[in-house]
Scaffold this motif. Structure first.
Motif, PDB file in Angstrom:
ATOM      1  N   GLN A  23     -85.438 -76.819  60.460  1.00 61.01           N
ATOM      2  CA  GLN A  23     -86.299 -76.817  59.277  1.00 61.01           C
ATOM      3  C   GLN A  23     -85.491 -76.834  57.987  1.00 61.01           C
ATOM      4  O   GLN A  23     -85.865 -77.509  57.029  1.00 61.01           O
ATOM      5  CB  GLN A  23     -87.214 -75.589  59.285  1.00 61.01           C
ATOM      6  N   ALA A  24     -84.375 -76.117  57.963  1.00 58.91           N
ATOM      7  CA  ALA A  24     -83.569 -75.993  56.747  1.00 58.91           C
ATOM      8  C   ALA A  24     -82.874 -77.302  56.395  1.00 58.91           C
ATOM      9  O   ALA A  24     -82.706 -77.613  55.208  1.00 58.91           O
ATOM     10  CB  ALA A  24     -82.534 -74.880  56.911  1.00 58.91           C
ATOM     11  N   GLN A  25     -82.441 -78.063  57.403  1.00 64.92           N
ATOM     12  CA  GLN A  25     -81.755 -79.331  57.171  1.00 64.92           C
ATOM     13  C   GLN A  25     -80.540 -79.160  56.259  1.00 64.92           C
ATOM     14  O   GLN A  25     -80.247 -80.019  55.425  1.00 64.92           O
ATOM     15  CB  GLN A  25     -82.713 -80.362  56.573  1.00 64.92           C
ATOM     16  N   GLU A  26     -79.849 -78.032  56.394  1.00 63.57           N
ATOM     17  CA  GLU A  26     -78.637 -77.774  55.627  1.00 63.57           C
ATOM     18  C   GLU A  26     -77.717 -76.889  56.455  1.00 63.57           C
ATOM     19  O   GLU A  26     -78.114 -76.332  57.465  1.00 63.57           O
ATOM     20  CB  GLU A  26     -78.956 -77.123  54.281  1.00 63.57           C
ATOM     21  N   HIS A  27     -76.480 -76.770  56.025  1.00 65.66           N
ATOM     22  CA  HIS A  27     -75.515 -75.926  56.707  1.00 65.66           C
ATOM     23  C   HIS A  27     -75.624 -74.515  56.155  1.00 65.66           C
ATOM     24  O   HIS A  27     -75.606 -74.324  54.938  1.00 65.66           O
ATOM     25  CB  HIS A  27     -74.102 -76.467  56.510  1.00 65.66           C
ATOM     26  N   LEU A  28     -75.746 -73.544  57.038  1.00 70.32           N
ATOM     27  CA  LEU A  28     -75.950 -72.160  56.629  1.00 70.32           C
ATOM     28  C   LEU A  28     -74.923 -71.250  57.297  1.00 70.32           C
ATOM     29  O   LEU A  28     -74.485 -71.503  58.422  1.00 70.32           O
ATOM     30  CB  LEU A  28     -77.348 -71.687  57.043  1.00 70.32           C
ATOM     31  N   SER A  29     -74.581 -70.173  56.619  1.00 69.39           N
ATOM     32  CA  SER A  29     -73.706 -69.157  57.203  1.00 69.39           C
ATOM     33  C   SER A  29     -74.532 -68.271  58.142  1.00 69.39           C
ATOM     34  O   SER A  29     -75.770 -68.257  58.077  1.00 69.39           O
ATOM     35  CB  SER A  29     -73.081 -68.294  56.111  1.00 69.39           C
ATOM     36  N   ALA A  30     -73.848 -67.530  58.979  1.00 71.51           N
ATOM     37  CA  ALA A  30     -74.538 -66.607  59.878  1.00 71.51           C
ATOM     38  C   ALA A  30     -75.354 -65.594  59.068  1.00 71.51           C
ATOM     39  O   ALA A  30     -76.478 -65.247  59.441  1.00 71.51           O
ATOM     40  CB  ALA A  30     -73.535 -65.895  60.788  1.00 71.51           C
ATOM     41  N   ARG A  31     -74.800 -65.142  57.968  1.00 66.68           N
ATOM     42  CA  ARG A  31     -75.497 -64.179  57.119  1.00 66.68           C
ATOM     43  C   ARG A  31     -76.780 -64.780  56.533  1.00 66.68           C
ATOM     44  O   ARG A  31     -77.822 -64.141  56.487  1.00 66.68           O
ATOM     45  CB  ARG A  31     -74.566 -63.693  55.998  1.00 66.68           C
TER      46      ARG A  31
ATOM     47  N   HIS B 271     -70.510 -87.129  63.578  1.00 65.73           N
ATOM     48  CA  HIS B 271     -70.906 -87.574  62.243  1.00 65.73           C
ATOM     49  C   HIS B 271     -69.880 -87.124  61.212  1.00 65.73           C
ATOM     50  O   HIS B 271     -68.987 -86.345  61.511  1.00 65.73           O
ATOM     51  CB  HIS B 271     -72.297 -87.047  61.886  1.00 65.73           C
ATOM     52  N   SER B 272     -70.024 -87.607  60.002  1.00 69.82           N
ATOM     53  CA  SER B 272     -69.134 -87.262  58.910  1.00 69.82           C
ATOM     54  C   SER B 272     -69.853 -86.370  57.912  1.00 69.82           C
ATOM     55  O   SER B 272     -71.054 -86.143  58.024  1.00 69.82           O
ATOM     56  CB  SER B 272     -68.636 -88.547  58.234  1.00 69.82           C
ATOM     57  N   HIS B 273     -69.091 -85.878  56.933  1.00 70.36           N
ATOM     58  CA  HIS B 273     -69.648 -84.977  55.930  1.00 70.36           C
ATOM     59  C   HIS B 273     -69.289 -85.420  54.522  1.00 70.36           C
ATOM     60  O   HIS B 273     -68.202 -85.940  54.288  1.00 70.36           O
ATOM     61  CB  HIS B 273     -69.105 -83.551  56.105  1.00 70.36           C
ATOM     62  N   ILE B 274     -70.210 -85.171  53.618  1.00 72.68           N
ATOM     63  CA  ILE B 274     -69.936 -85.260  52.194  1.00 72.68           C
ATOM     64  C   ILE B 274     -69.942 -83.828  51.679  1.00 72.68           C
ATOM     65  O   ILE B 274     -70.945 -83.121  51.805  1.00 72.68           O
ATOM     66  CB  ILE B 274     -70.990 -86.106  51.453  1.00 72.68           C
ATOM     67  N   ASN B 275     -68.825 -83.384  51.152  1.00 74.21           N
ATOM     68  CA  ASN B 275     -68.691 -82.035  50.611  1.00 74.21           C
ATOM     69  C   ASN B 275     -68.926 -82.114  49.110  1.00 74.21           C
ATOM     70  O   ASN B 275     -68.115 -82.681  48.373  1.00 74.21           O
ATOM     71  CB  ASN B 275     -67.291 -81.487  50.901  1.00 74.21           C
ATOM     72  N   CYS B 276     -70.047 -81.601  48.665  1.00 76.11           N
ATOM     73  CA  CYS B 276     -70.428 -81.652  47.260  1.00 76.11           C
ATOM     74  C   CYS B 276     -69.755 -80.477  46.539  1.00 76.11           C
ATOM     75  O   CYS B 276     -70.052 -79.307  46.831  1.00 76.11           O
ATOM     76  CB  CYS B 276     -71.949 -81.581  47.135  1.00 76.11           C
ATOM     77  N   LEU B 277     -68.829 -80.785  45.649  1.00 73.12           N
ATOM     78  CA  LEU B 277     -68.004 -79.760  45.023  1.00 73.12           C
ATOM     79  C   LEU B 277     -68.720 -78.958  43.949  1.00 73.12           C
ATOM     80  O   LEU B 277     -68.333 -77.831  43.662  1.00 73.12           O
ATOM     81  CB  LEU B 277     -66.737 -80.407  44.448  1.00 73.12           C
ATOM     82  N   ASP B 278     -69.779 -79.507  43.353  1.00 76.02           N
ATOM     83  CA  ASP B 278     -70.478 -78.743  42.324  1.00 76.02           C
ATOM     84  C   ASP B 278     -71.629 -77.914  42.884  1.00 76.02           C
ATOM     85  O   ASP B 278     -71.967 -76.882  42.317  1.00 76.02           O
ATOM     86  CB  ASP B 278     -70.941 -79.626  41.156  1.00 76.02           C
ATOM     87  N   THR B 279     -72.196 -78.326  43.991  1.00 72.28           N
ATOM     88  CA  THR B 279     -73.296 -77.545  44.571  1.00 72.28           C
ATOM     89  C   THR B 279     -72.856 -76.768  45.808  1.00 72.28           C
ATOM     90  O   THR B 279     -73.616 -75.959  46.328  1.00 72.28           O
ATOM     91  CB  THR B 279     -74.476 -78.455  44.972  1.00 72.28           C
ATOM     92  N   ASP B 280     -71.643 -77.032  46.297  1.00 75.27           N
ATOM     93  CA  ASP B 280     -71.073 -76.380  47.478  1.00 75.27           C
ATOM     94  C   ASP B 280     -71.853 -76.693  48.754  1.00 75.27           C
ATOM     95  O   ASP B 280     -71.788 -75.960  49.726  1.00 75.27           O
ATOM     96  CB  ASP B 280     -70.976 -74.867  47.275  1.00 75.27           C
ATOM     97  N   GLN B 281     -72.614 -77.786  48.756  1.00 79.08           N
ATOM     98  CA  GLN B 281     -73.366 -78.211  49.928  1.00 79.08           C
ATOM     99  C   GLN B 281     -72.508 -79.116  50.798  1.00 79.08           C
ATOM    100  O   GLN B 281     -71.582 -79.765  50.321  1.00 79.08           O
ATOM    101  CB  GLN B 281     -74.605 -79.004  49.527  1.00 79.08           C
ATOM    102  N   ILE B 282     -72.869 -79.162  52.069  1.00 73.65           N
ATOM    103  CA  ILE B 282     -72.292 -80.131  52.993  1.00 73.65           C
ATOM    104  C   ILE B 282     -73.436 -81.022  53.449  1.00 73.65           C
ATOM    105  O   ILE B 282     -74.435 -80.534  53.980  1.00 73.65           O
ATOM    106  CB  ILE B 282     -71.650 -79.449  54.214  1.00 73.65           C
ATOM    107  N   LEU B 283     -73.292 -82.316  53.212  1.00 76.22           N
ATOM    108  CA  LEU B 283     -74.322 -83.269  53.602  1.00 76.22           C
ATOM    109  C   LEU B 283     -73.844 -84.052  54.818  1.00 76.22           C
ATOM    110  O   LEU B 283     -72.703 -84.520  54.850  1.00 76.22           O
ATOM    111  CB  LEU B 283     -74.613 -84.231  52.440  1.00 76.22           C
TER     112      LEU B 283
END
Length: 130
Positions: free
Chosen positions: A16-24, A73-85
């Motif tokens: 559902q989140a469709q994003e990378h999340l930490s265990a916390r 798959h590959s990743h785009i690491n967004c440096l200003d939002t700290d997201q991984i796409l």
């Protein structure tokens, strides 16, 4: 692998989140949603799911992040939002062949990490000075 109630909670959240999340973050979101799951259980189940290749574990300097995409798959690491796409790309055959020729290694799979900014430099500068 047995699909316990806790594992189902984690998998549903990641899909559902469709994003990378930490265990916390996973623990916090599950408990905010009223799911009764302990902190240790989250860590143990994330480890088991990632070892089985059911979910992805990304190692970062600030800890592990977990995602729902488990295929190559590959990743785009967004440096200003700290997201991984997540992004599925295929390198040109000629480039893969050149890499194989230079290294003497037969490429069977690959992952490319891209780094960049979602926002322009002026937007980032304005946000930081505000």
């Amino acid at each position: 692998m047995r699909l316990s109630r806790q594992r189902r909670f984690i998998l549903e959240l990641l899909w559902q989140a469709q994003e990378h999340l930490s265990a916390r973050q996973i623990y916090d979101r599950l408990n905010q949603d009223g799911k009764d799951i302990g902190h240790t259980s989250v860590y143990q189940n994330l480890e088991a799911l990632s070892q089985q290749g059911i979910i992805e574990c990304v190692e970062r300097s600030d800890g592990r992040l977990y995602g729902h995409v488990s295929d190559s798959h590959s990743h785009i690491n967004c440096l200003d939002t700290d997201q991984i796409l997540d992004i599925h790309i295929q390198l040109p055959d000629a480039l893969v062949a050149e890499i194989e020729q230079r290294t003497g290694v037969k490429i069977t799979d690959y992952r490319v990490d891209f780094y960049g900014y979602r926002h322009s430099a002026s937007e980032i500068s304005a946000a930081q000075s505000a």
